[in-house]
Motif scaffolding. Structure first.
Motif, PDB file in Angstrom:
ATOM      1  N   VAL A  51      30.789 -24.085 -25.481  1.00 35.22           N
ATOM      2  CA  VAL A  51      31.329 -23.328 -24.360  1.00 35.22           C
ATOM      3  C   VAL A  51      30.235 -23.078 -23.298  1.00 35.22           C
ATOM      4  CG1 VAL A  51      30.893 -20.936 -25.105  1.00 35.22           C
ATOM      5  CG2 VAL A  51      33.160 -21.578 -24.249  1.00 35.22           C
ATOM      6  N   HIS A  54      31.631 -20.246 -17.987  1.00 39.33           N
ATOM      7  CA  HIS A  54      32.999 -20.089 -17.475  1.00 39.33           C
ATOM      8  C   HIS A  54      34.049 -20.078 -18.594  1.00 39.33           C
ATOM      9  CE1 HIS A  54      31.095 -20.939 -13.642  1.00 39.33           C
ATOM     10  NE2 HIS A  54      30.654 -22.082 -14.121  1.00 39.33           N
ATOM     11  N   GLY A  60      26.657 -30.356 -20.727  1.00 39.88           N
ATOM     12  CA  GLY A  60      25.735 -31.058 -21.627  1.00 39.88           C
ATOM     13  C   GLY A  60      26.412 -31.482 -22.919  1.00 39.88           C
ATOM     14  N   ILE A  94      27.793 -39.705 -15.252  1.00 39.50           N
ATOM     15  CA  ILE A  94      28.954 -38.929 -15.702  1.00 39.50           C
ATOM     16  C   ILE A  94      29.579 -38.219 -14.506  1.00 39.50           C
ATOM     17  CG2 ILE A  94      27.519 -36.935 -16.419  1.00 39.50           C
ATOM     18  CD1 ILE A  94      29.619 -36.667 -18.801  1.00 39.50           C
ATOM     19  N   TYR A  96      32.477 -35.353 -13.633  1.00 38.96           N
ATOM     20  CA  TYR A  96      33.342 -34.298 -14.150  1.00 38.96           C
ATOM     21  C   TYR A  96      34.416 -34.034 -13.095  1.00 38.96           C
ATOM     22  CZ  TYR A  96      29.087 -33.461 -16.952  1.00 38.96           C
ATOM     23  OH  TYR A  96      27.988 -33.588 -17.775  1.00 38.96           O
TER      24      TYR A  96
ATOM     25  N   ILE B  22      25.730 -19.636 -22.855  1.00 36.78           N
ATOM     26  CA  ILE B  22      25.840 -21.058 -23.214  1.00 36.78           C
ATOM     27  C   ILE B  22      25.177 -21.248 -24.579  1.00 36.78           C
ATOM     28  CG2 ILE B  22      25.377 -23.455 -22.456  1.00 36.78           C
ATOM     29  CD1 ILE B  22      25.057 -22.328 -19.574  1.00 36.78           C
ATOM     30  N   SER B  64      21.152 -32.476 -21.602  1.00 36.51           N
ATOM     31  CA  SER B  64      21.544 -31.059 -21.607  1.00 36.51           C
ATOM     32  C   SER B  64      20.448 -30.171 -21.024  1.00 36.51           C
ATOM     33  CB  SER B  64      21.868 -30.597 -23.028  1.00 36.51           C
ATOM     34  OG  SER B  64      23.027 -31.248 -23.490  1.00 36.51           O
ATOM     35  N   SER B  67      20.103 -30.737 -17.319  1.00 34.46           N
ATOM     36  CA  SER B  67      21.234 -30.176 -16.574  1.00 34.46           C
ATOM     37  C   SER B  67      21.104 -28.649 -16.473  1.00 34.46           C
ATOM     38  CB  SER B  67      22.572 -30.583 -17.202  1.00 34.46           C
ATOM     39  OG  SER B  67      22.807 -29.878 -18.394  1.00 34.46           O
ATOM     40  N   LEU B  68      20.565 -28.017 -17.525  1.00 30.17           N
ATOM     41  CA  LEU B  68      20.359 -26.560 -17.479  1.00 30.17           C
ATOM     42  C   LEU B  68      19.217 -26.188 -16.526  1.00 30.17           C
ATOM     43  CD1 LEU B  68      20.998 -25.649 -21.217  1.00 30.17           C
ATOM     44  CD2 LEU B  68      22.430 -25.040 -19.257  1.00 30.17           C
ATOM     45  N   TRP B  71      20.976 -26.418 -13.088  1.00 27.30           N
ATOM     46  CA  TRP B  71      21.940 -25.319 -12.983  1.00 27.30           C
ATOM     47  C   TRP B  71      21.212 -23.978 -12.869  1.00 27.30           C
ATOM     48  CZ3 TRP B  71      23.491 -20.895 -15.451  1.00 27.30           C
ATOM     49  CH2 TRP B  71      24.764 -20.418 -15.136  1.00 27.30           C
ATOM     50  N   PHE B  75      21.500 -21.363  -9.864  1.00 36.46           N
ATOM     51  CA  PHE B  75      22.029 -20.050 -10.275  1.00 36.46           C
ATOM     52  C   PHE B  75      21.097 -18.948  -9.769  1.00 36.46           C
ATOM     53  CE2 PHE B  75      22.287 -16.631 -13.515  1.00 36.46           C
ATOM     54  CZ  PHE B  75      23.651 -16.382 -13.503  1.00 36.46           C
ATOM     55  N   ASP B  86      30.964 -19.454  -8.281  1.00 40.87           N
ATOM     56  CA  ASP B  86      31.007 -20.312  -9.460  1.00 40.87           C
ATOM     57  C   ASP B  86      30.119 -21.511  -9.180  1.00 40.87           C
ATOM     58  OD1 ASP B  86      32.658 -18.997 -11.230  1.00 40.87           O
ATOM     59  OD2 ASP B  86      34.493 -19.770 -10.319  1.00 40.87           O
ATOM     60  N   LEU B  87      29.367 -21.922 -10.184  1.00 40.01           N
ATOM     61  CA  LEU B  87      28.452 -23.058 -10.006  1.00 40.01           C
ATOM     62  C   LEU B  87      28.694 -24.055 -11.127  1.00 40.01           C
ATOM     63  CD1 LEU B  87      25.966 -24.177  -8.441  1.00 40.01           C
ATOM     64  CD2 LEU B  87      24.550 -22.993 -10.140  1.00 40.01           C
ATOM     65  N   VAL B  88      29.070 -25.283 -10.773  1.00 34.91           N
ATOM     66  CA  VAL B  88      29.323 -26.301 -11.801  1.00 34.91           C
ATOM     67  C   VAL B  88      28.623 -27.613 -11.436  1.00 34.91           C
ATOM     68  CG1 VAL B  88      31.574 -25.329 -12.460  1.00 34.91           C
ATOM     69  CG2 VAL B  88      31.481 -27.118 -10.716  1.00 34.91           C
ATOM     70  N   ILE B  89      28.455 -28.460 -12.436  1.00 32.95           N
ATOM     71  CA  ILE B  89      27.906 -29.807 -12.213  1.00 32.95           C
ATOM     72  C   ILE B  89      29.096 -30.732 -11.970  1.00 32.95           C
ATOM     73  CG2 ILE B  89      26.656 -31.723 -13.303  1.00 32.95           C
ATOM     74  CD1 ILE B  89      25.242 -29.459 -14.999  1.00 32.95           C
ATOM     75  N   SER B  90      29.084 -31.468 -10.855  1.00 39.24           N
ATOM     76  CA  SER B  90      30.224 -32.354 -10.597  1.00 39.24           C
ATOM     77  C   SER B  90      29.919 -33.796 -10.965  1.00 39.24           C
ATOM     78  CB  SER B  90      30.690 -32.237  -9.150  1.00 39.24           C
ATOM     79  OG  SER B  90      29.695 -32.646  -8.270  1.00 39.24           O
ATOM     80  N   ALA B  92      26.415 -36.600 -12.415  1.00 41.31           N
ATOM     81  CA  ALA B  92      24.995 -36.766 -12.731  1.00 41.31           C
ATOM     82  C   ALA B  92      24.698 -38.199 -13.132  1.00 41.31           C
ATOM     83  CB  ALA B  92      24.591 -35.825 -13.860  1.00 41.31           C
TER      84      ALA B  92
END
Lengths: 157, 157
Positions: A51, A54, A60, A94, A96, B22, B64, B67-68, B71, B75, B86-90, B92
């Motif tokens: 998780v 969000h 990841g 990748i 999303y 996370i 992973s 990506s953190l 992010w 953040f 809201d912050l997301v990875i779209s 990579a």
């Protein structure tokens, strides 16, 4: 699709190999749902291990599960062809599209032609590259795609 | 680079946020080594959690952690700008050059210009995109690069 007994044994065997050699596959709570020549399906729950902030699947974890689908599929191809080779991921893109809510389902397949060319290249040159597209879904549908390049090279033993 | 006391507190705070929200950041054994405006450094050991079948770092763990880093950096930018979004990875793309042997070190930075444009876009349009390049190294040097697109959108509250 119904799995044969051999396919179920092969899926269980790959799951065992992943759990023994890649500890992350255990923390991802990964299951090899099906495995046969040219196709694979892995699944993992979103909660509690995968998780994000969000409450949906962590980017990841989605990547890791889809990369293990691609790697597992080609690892199995090499076993079927009785070739001992190192297999690594050299590159991946990748995308999303939508959040994954309940379950991470990673599916990949390769055509017989593509598989045969890869094995022929590897036998001829001692190394070969292959692009595998992994479709990632949840119960609601297709949510992400990971396109990975895998590189195999004969073990120098 | 020497961190100030505030920077050390900010790094510890982000590490706490990651661990609380996370769960994968705990199993990755991630540490936020440094965090300041426009730059971040995360680290994790290869063994025992992030190892693969070859005894080097698992491609999914490398992804992973990087990506953190991306992010976490953005953040923090949002927090500094006092924007709730809201912050997301779209998307990579990760390129693995060499195996990572001992320690996974993920570093990212963004210029002040890029940061300012991102915040201005977000304030004006309620959404904004930003590309962050994460350099991944081990003790021997630069081994992989992850280029991520992040998407921020104002919370509809």
């Amino acid at each position: 699709m119904i799995s044969t007994l051999t396919e179920m044994q092969d899926a269980a065997e790959l799951e065992y190999v992943l759990q023994q050699t890649i500890p992350a596959s255990k923390t991802l709570e990964l299951t090899v749902v099906s495995l046969a020549s040219g196709r694979i399906r892995l699944e993992a729950p979103v909660a509690p291990s995968n998780v994000n902030i969000h409450g949906t699947a962590f980017a990841g974890s989605i990547y890791s599960i889809s990369s293990l689908a691609a790697w597992g599929l080609i690892f199995y191809s090499l076993q079927e062809a009785m070739i001992i080779a190192d297999l690594v991921i050299s590159e991946a893109t990748i995308r999303y599209r939508h959040p994954i809510v309940d379950r991470i389902i990673a599916e990949a397949s390769i055509t017989e032609d593509k598989h045969d060319r890869f094995i022929a290249d590897l036998e001829k040159n001692g190394k070969a590259r292959l692009v595998v597209e992994v479709k990632i879904s949840d119960e609601a549908g297709h949510q992400a795609t990971n396109t990975l390049t895998l590189f195999a090279s004969n073990k120098t033993q």
